[in-house]
Design a protein around this motif. Structure first.
Motif, PDB file in Angstrom:
ATOM      1  N   SER A  96       0.843  -1.211   0.000  1.00 47.04           N
ATOM      2  CA  SER A  96       0.000   0.000   0.000  1.00 47.04           C
ATOM      3  C   SER A  96       0.868   1.247   0.000  1.00 47.04           C
ATOM      4  CB  SER A  96      -0.915   0.037   1.227  1.00 47.04           C
ATOM      5  OG  SER A  96      -1.606  -1.163   1.350  1.00 47.04           O
ATOM      6  N   ARG A 139      -3.916 -12.524  -0.666  1.00 46.03           N
ATOM      7  CA  ARG A 139      -4.569 -11.356  -1.283  1.00 46.03           C
ATOM      8  C   ARG A 139      -4.111 -11.154  -2.716  1.00 46.03           C
ATOM      9  NH1 ARG A 139      -2.907  -6.638   2.723  1.00 46.03           N
ATOM     10  NH2 ARG A 139      -1.059  -7.930   2.878  1.00 46.03           N
ATOM     11  N   ARG A 141      -3.319  -8.199  -4.961  1.00 44.98           N
ATOM     12  CA  ARG A 141      -3.039  -6.784  -4.742  1.00 44.98           C
ATOM     13  C   ARG A 141      -3.257  -6.026  -6.044  1.00 44.98           C
ATOM     14  NH1 ARG A 141      -0.574  -6.226   0.235  1.00 44.98           N
ATOM     15  NH2 ARG A 141      -1.985  -4.473   0.130  1.00 44.98           N
ATOM     16  N   GLU A 151      -0.359 -12.451  -3.244  1.00 46.07           N
ATOM     17  CA  GLU A 151       0.504 -12.438  -2.077  1.00 46.07           C
ATOM     18  C   GLU A 151      -0.012 -13.342  -0.961  1.00 46.07           C
ATOM     19  OE1 GLU A 151       2.959  -8.787  -1.311  1.00 46.07           O
ATOM     20  OE2 GLU A 151       1.123  -8.425  -0.201  1.00 46.07           O
ATOM     21  N   SER A 172      -4.030  -2.116   5.588  1.00 42.23           N
ATOM     22  CA  SER A 172      -2.659  -2.479   5.240  1.00 42.23           C
ATOM     23  C   SER A 172      -2.097  -3.363   6.351  1.00 42.23           C
ATOM     24  CB  SER A 172      -1.834  -1.195   5.094  1.00 42.23           C
ATOM     25  OG  SER A 172      -0.513  -1.385   5.564  1.00 42.23           O
ATOM     26  N   LEU A 173      -1.423  -4.421   5.951  1.00 38.57           N
ATOM     27  CA  LEU A 173      -0.839  -5.327   6.943  1.00 38.57           C
ATOM     28  C   LEU A 173       0.296  -4.631   7.700  1.00 38.57           C
ATOM     29  CD1 LEU A 173      -0.638  -8.118   8.244  1.00 38.57           C
ATOM     30  CD2 LEU A 173       0.807  -8.826   6.340  1.00 38.57           C
ATOM     31  N   GLU A 229       6.789 -11.832  10.111  1.00 41.67           N
ATOM     32  CA  GLU A 229       5.982 -12.161   8.929  1.00 41.67           C
ATOM     33  C   GLU A 229       6.858 -12.880   7.907  1.00 41.67           C
ATOM     34  OE1 GLU A 229       5.300  -9.287   5.957  1.00 41.67           O
ATOM     35  OE2 GLU A 229       3.601 -10.343   5.076  1.00 41.67           O
ATOM     36  N   SER A 231       6.428 -13.914   3.826  1.00 37.35           N
ATOM     37  CA  SER A 231       5.483 -13.727   2.725  1.00 37.35           C
ATOM     38  C   SER A 231       6.060 -14.185   1.402  1.00 37.35           C
ATOM     39  CB  SER A 231       5.086 -12.253   2.614  1.00 37.35           C
ATOM     40  OG  SER A 231       6.185 -11.502   2.169  1.00 37.35           O
TER      41      SER A 231
HETATM   42  C1  16G Z   1       4.751  -6.108   0.399  1.00 37.69           C
HETATM   43  C2  16G Z   1       5.636  -7.146   1.065  1.00 37.69           C
HETATM   44  C3  16G Z   1       4.823  -8.146   1.818  1.00 37.69           C
HETATM   45  C4  16G Z   1       3.857  -7.487   2.776  1.00 37.69           C
HETATM   46  C5  16G Z   1       3.018  -6.450   2.057  1.00 37.69           C
HETATM   47  C6  16G Z   1       2.210  -5.630   3.047  1.00 37.69           C
HETATM   48  C7  16G Z   1       7.386  -7.316  -0.681  1.00 37.69           C
HETATM   49  C8  16G Z   1       8.259  -8.228  -1.458  1.00 37.69           C
HETATM   50  N1  16G Z   1       6.477  -7.881   0.134  1.00 37.69           N
HETATM   51  O1  16G Z   1       4.053  -6.633  -0.669  1.00 37.69           O
HETATM   52  O2  16G Z   1       5.696  -8.960   2.569  1.00 37.69           O
HETATM   53  O3  16G Z   1       3.008  -8.440   3.372  1.00 37.69           O
HETATM   54  O4  16G Z   1       3.838  -5.558   1.327  1.00 37.69           O
HETATM   55  O5  16G Z   1       1.425  -4.742   2.300  1.00 37.69           O
HETATM   56  O6  16G Z   1       7.523  -6.120  -0.811  1.00 37.69           O
HETATM   57  P1  16G Z   1       0.268  -3.898   2.948  1.00 37.69           P
HETATM   58  O7  16G Z   1       0.871  -3.131   4.090  1.00 37.69           O
HETATM   59  O8  16G Z   1      -0.218  -3.053   1.848  1.00 37.69           O
HETATM   60  O9  16G Z   1      -0.779  -4.859   3.429  1.00 37.69           O
END
Ligand code: 16G
Length: 251
Positions: A96, A139, A141, A151, A172-173, A229, A231
């Motif tokens: 995000s 998810r 994305r 992901e 956002s994670l 985490e 991923s």
């Molecule tokens: C990115 C990360 C992933 C994480 C995600 C969180 C890489 C290779 N991976 O895609 O590990 O879970 O961001 O995204 O960059 P969020 O905060 O948008 O949920």
């Protein structure tokens, strides 16, 4: 607006084929930003009328540009000008944050949010004892509504109790880790490789049955060197460029 097409049904040997005229018009419109990145192309019928050519001719022109990845189709919506080549820097940023920084709107389609026993690869990466459980989030994305990555994220259950109550279609994670669970990030490790997509993943990410992707496997650690985490992100092969900046050590 009428363009000269094959209206007399004849072509001299040196004349541009009609499909090429349509193709060139679209290319020029893209260059001049008359058709900017992400924009919807005129319909096949509109192009037929503009150039006085058959639908087959228009389709040929569009197909050539789709094959060059300059255009892409969305079923039921039309043909669009390709835009996104994300220059992905290897930083501690989530999807995000990365998309917002590029002026794109991030969103997610939640495919799974389960509590499960991890497979060996995940258990080892998260340094869990056997029997310990993880949350597994899957998810799709999207950036500006277009699929960018598939992901899978795995987080230790004992660190993230209640995570399954959060709506990851909108949240956002990384924000959740930092703000809700108050876990400051220390560092991360990641591996990058090209992998062949399984049919179901190819259909979701690429809207076709086969294909490759750029896969990044990332383990995120807190400030106490504890993994928080693990991923696996499968990036759309035509929309990502991995950019690595190396800084010279002071001598
Ligand atoms: C990115 C990360 C992933 C994480 C995600 C969180 C890489 C290779 N991976 O895609 O590990 O879970 O961001 O995204 O960059 P969020 O905060 O948008 O949920």
């Amino acid at each position: 607006m009428a363009m000269d097409g094959q209206s007399n049904g004849k072509q001299s040997t040196t004349a541009k084929p009609a499909y090429k005229k349509v193709e060139d018009y679209i290319r020029e419109s893209m260059q001049s930003k008359l058709l900017p990145p992400g924009s919807l192309l005129p319909t096949e019928r509109e192009l037929c009328e503009m150039f006085h050519v058959s639908r087959m001719t228009v389709r040929q022109a569009i197909m050539n540009l789709v094959n060059e990845n300059l255009l892409f189709r969305i079923k039921g919506k039309g043909t669009f000008v390709s835009n996104l080549e994300i220059r992905k820097h290897l930083t501690i940023q989530g999807f995000s944050g990365e998309m917002l920084a590029l002026g794109l709107t991030p969103s997610s389609r939640l495919l799974k949010l389960d509590q499960e026993s991890p497979v060996e690869e995940v258990r080892k990466a998260l340094q869990l004892e056997s029997g310990e459980q993880v949350y597994h989030i899957e998810r799709l994305r999207l950036a500006d509504g277009r699929p960018m990555a598939l992901e899978h994220s795995y987080l230790p259950l004992h660190l993230f109790r209640g995570l399954d109550q959060i709506d990851f279609e909108v949240s956002s994670l990384y924000d959740t880790i930092l703000q809700k669970y108050r876990i400051p990030i220390g560092y991360l490790k990641q591996d990058i490789k090209a992998v062949r997509l399984q049919k179901e993943d190819a259909l979701i990410l690429l809207e076709k049955k086969h294909g490759f992707c750029l896969q990044i496997t990332r383990t995120l650690y807190n400030r106490n060197n504890q993994p928080v985490e693990f991923s696996k992100s499968k990036y759309h092969p035509e929309k990502y460029l991995l950019s690595i900046d190396v800084i010279q050590n002071p001598v």
